[in-house]
Design a protein around this motif. Structure first.
Motif, PDB file in Angstrom:
ATOM      1  N   LEU A   1      59.925 -37.197 -39.938  1.00  0.00           N
ATOM      2  CA  LEU A   1      60.098 -38.606 -40.239  1.00  0.00           C
ATOM      3  C   LEU A   1      60.724 -39.314 -39.049  1.00  0.00           C
ATOM      4  O   LEU A   1      61.553 -38.740 -38.332  1.00  0.00           O
ATOM      5  CB  LEU A   1      61.000 -38.790 -41.457  1.00  0.00           C
ATOM      6  CG  LEU A   1      60.582 -38.075 -42.739  1.00  0.00           C
ATOM      7  CD1 LEU A   1      61.555 -38.427 -43.863  1.00  0.00           C
ATOM      8  CD2 LEU A   1      59.176 -38.391 -43.124  1.00  0.00           C
ATOM      9  N   SER A   2      60.316 -40.565 -38.866  1.00  0.00           N
ATOM     10  CA  SER A   2      60.899 -41.395 -37.815  1.00  0.00           C
ATOM     11  C   SER A   2      61.451 -42.668 -38.440  1.00  0.00           C
ATOM     12  O   SER A   2      60.965 -43.131 -39.470  1.00  0.00           O
ATOM     13  CB  SER A   2      59.839 -41.773 -36.786  1.00  0.00           C
ATOM     14  OG  SER A   2      59.298 -40.630 -36.160  1.00  0.00           O
TER      15      SER A   2
ATOM     16  N   ARG B   1      68.268 -38.189 -32.556  1.00  0.00           N
ATOM     17  CA  ARG B   1      68.067 -39.588 -32.194  1.00  0.00           C
ATOM     18  C   ARG B   1      67.713 -39.700 -30.724  1.00  0.00           C
ATOM     19  O   ARG B   1      68.132 -38.861 -29.904  1.00  0.00           O
ATOM     20  CB  ARG B   1      69.302 -40.443 -32.511  1.00  0.00           C
ATOM     21  CG  ARG B   1      70.531 -40.137 -31.696  1.00  0.00           C
ATOM     22  CD  ARG B   1      71.745 -40.872 -32.260  1.00  0.00           C
ATOM     23  NE  ARG B   1      71.634 -42.314 -32.106  1.00  0.00           N
ATOM     24  CZ  ARG B   1      72.349 -43.191 -32.818  1.00  0.00           C
ATOM     25  NH1 ARG B   1      73.203 -42.768 -33.744  1.00  0.00           N
ATOM     26  NH2 ARG B   1      72.223 -44.497 -32.609  1.00  0.00           N
ATOM     27  N   ASP B   2      66.967 -40.754 -30.412  1.00  0.00           N
ATOM     28  CA  ASP B   2      66.612 -41.079 -29.040  1.00  0.00           C
ATOM     29  C   ASP B   2      67.078 -42.509 -28.799  1.00  0.00           C
ATOM     30  O   ASP B   2      66.407 -43.462 -29.233  1.00  0.00           O
ATOM     31  CB  ASP B   2      65.102 -40.930 -28.820  1.00  0.00           C
ATOM     32  CG  ASP B   2      64.700 -41.131 -27.379  1.00  0.00           C
ATOM     33  OD1 ASP B   2      65.477 -41.772 -26.624  1.00  0.00           O
ATOM     34  OD2 ASP B   2      63.615 -40.678 -27.007  1.00  0.00           O
ATOM     35  N   ASN B   3      68.208 -42.658 -28.147  1.00  0.00           N
ATOM     36  CA  ASN B   3      68.775 -43.998 -27.965  1.00  0.00           C
ATOM     37  C   ASN B   3      67.923 -44.855 -27.023  1.00  0.00           C
ATOM     38  O   ASN B   3      68.014 -46.080 -27.065  1.00  0.00           O
ATOM     39  CB  ASN B   3      70.213 -43.910 -27.466  1.00  0.00           C
ATOM     40  CG  ASN B   3      71.179 -43.515 -28.563  1.00  0.00           C
ATOM     41  OD1 ASN B   3      70.796 -43.383 -29.733  1.00  0.00           O
ATOM     42  ND2 ASN B   3      72.437 -43.309 -28.206  1.00  0.00           N
TER      43      ASN B   3
ATOM     44  N   THR C   1      65.318 -44.927 -31.977  1.00  0.00           N
ATOM     45  CA  THR C   1      64.658 -44.211 -33.063  1.00  0.00           C
ATOM     46  C   THR C   1      65.462 -42.970 -33.445  1.00  0.00           C
ATOM     47  O   THR C   1      66.026 -42.294 -32.581  1.00  0.00           O
ATOM     48  CB  THR C   1      63.236 -43.789 -32.654  1.00  0.00           C
ATOM     49  OG1 THR C   1      62.493 -44.963 -32.308  1.00  0.00           O
ATOM     50  CG2 THR C   1      62.517 -43.075 -33.785  1.00  0.00           C
ATOM     51  N   VAL C   2      65.491 -42.707 -34.746  1.00  0.00           N
ATOM     52  CA  VAL C   2      66.036 -41.449 -35.234  1.00  0.00           C
ATOM     53  C   VAL C   2      64.918 -40.670 -35.911  1.00  0.00           C
ATOM     54  O   VAL C   2      63.931 -41.249 -36.366  1.00  0.00           O
ATOM     55  CB  VAL C   2      67.207 -41.641 -36.222  1.00  0.00           C
ATOM     56  CG1 VAL C   2      68.403 -42.224 -35.523  1.00  0.00           C
ATOM     57  CG2 VAL C   2      66.796 -42.470 -37.417  1.00  0.00           C
ATOM     58  N   TYR C   3      65.120 -39.377 -35.962  1.00  0.00           N
ATOM     59  CA  TYR C   3      64.099 -38.490 -36.506  1.00  0.00           C
ATOM     60  C   TYR C   3      64.725 -37.544 -37.533  1.00  0.00           C
ATOM     61  O   TYR C   3      65.914 -37.223 -37.457  1.00  0.00           O
ATOM     62  CB  TYR C   3      63.474 -37.652 -35.393  1.00  0.00           C
ATOM     63  CG  TYR C   3      62.918 -38.474 -34.261  1.00  0.00           C
ATOM     64  CD1 TYR C   3      63.671 -38.687 -33.112  1.00  0.00           C
ATOM     65  CD2 TYR C   3      61.646 -39.036 -34.342  1.00  0.00           C
ATOM     66  CE1 TYR C   3      63.174 -39.446 -32.064  1.00  0.00           C
ATOM     67  CE2 TYR C   3      61.137 -39.794 -33.298  1.00  0.00           C
ATOM     68  CZ  TYR C   3      61.908 -39.997 -32.169  1.00  0.00           C
ATOM     69  OH  TYR C   3      61.408 -40.751 -31.147  1.00  0.00           O
ATOM     70  N   LEU C   4      63.900 -37.116 -38.449  1.00  0.00           N
ATOM     71  CA  LEU C   4      64.293 -36.053 -39.371  1.00  0.00           C
ATOM     72  C   LEU C   4      63.164 -35.028 -39.361  1.00  0.00           C
ATOM     73  O   LEU C   4      62.092 -35.282 -39.910  1.00  0.00           O
ATOM     74  CB  LEU C   4      64.532 -36.583 -40.775  1.00  0.00           C
ATOM     75  CG  LEU C   4      65.058 -35.548 -41.772  1.00  0.00           C
ATOM     76  CD1 LEU C   4      66.470 -35.104 -41.402  1.00  0.00           C
ATOM     77  CD2 LEU C   4      65.021 -36.088 -43.198  1.00  0.00           C
TER      78      LEU C   4
END
Length: 119
Positions: A20-21, A72-74, A78-81
């Motif tokens: 998930l994003s 996360r990619d600042n 975006t954050v990811y699961l």
């Protein structure tokens, strides 16, 4: 106003994986702690995982530890699961959440993305 948009949900077989994003806009992303929650039909919304502003610290619910990883990619806001070894009981609507500063009760919520796990 902070906007959170989830993506990546879908149908997967038990034992499979999904990522998930959650794309964030409207505020300096690096000032936000981020989290994921989920809600299955007839159940209360429950905490899944959270990550601090730098990505250096994460917490996760016991039910997903060892299977789900939050990152996360600042640079991309975006954050990811990453969800591995999915089980039918993981099926739910997954919500992205954000909080100004340290993690706690979220200040902002996304609309959710559906995850369905077939047995």
């Amino acid at each position: 106003q902070v906007q959170l948009v989830e993506s990546g949900g879908g149908l997967v077989q038990a034992g499979g994986s999904l990522r998930l994003s959650c794309a964030v806009s409207g505020r300096t992303f690096s000032t936000l702690s981020m989290g994921w929650f989920r809600q299955a039909p007839g159940k209360e919304r429950e905490f899944v995982a959270a990550i601090n502003w730098s990505g250096g610290s994460t917490v996760a619910a016991d039910s997903v530890k060892g299977r789900f990883t939050m990152s996360r990619d600042n640079a991309k806001n975006t954050v990811y699961l990453q969800m591995n070894s999915l089980k039918p009981e993981d099926a739910a609507v997954y919500y992205c959440a954000a909080r100004r500063g340290s993690w706690g009760t979220p200040h902002y919520w996304g609309q959710g993305t559906q995850v369905t796990v077939s047995s």
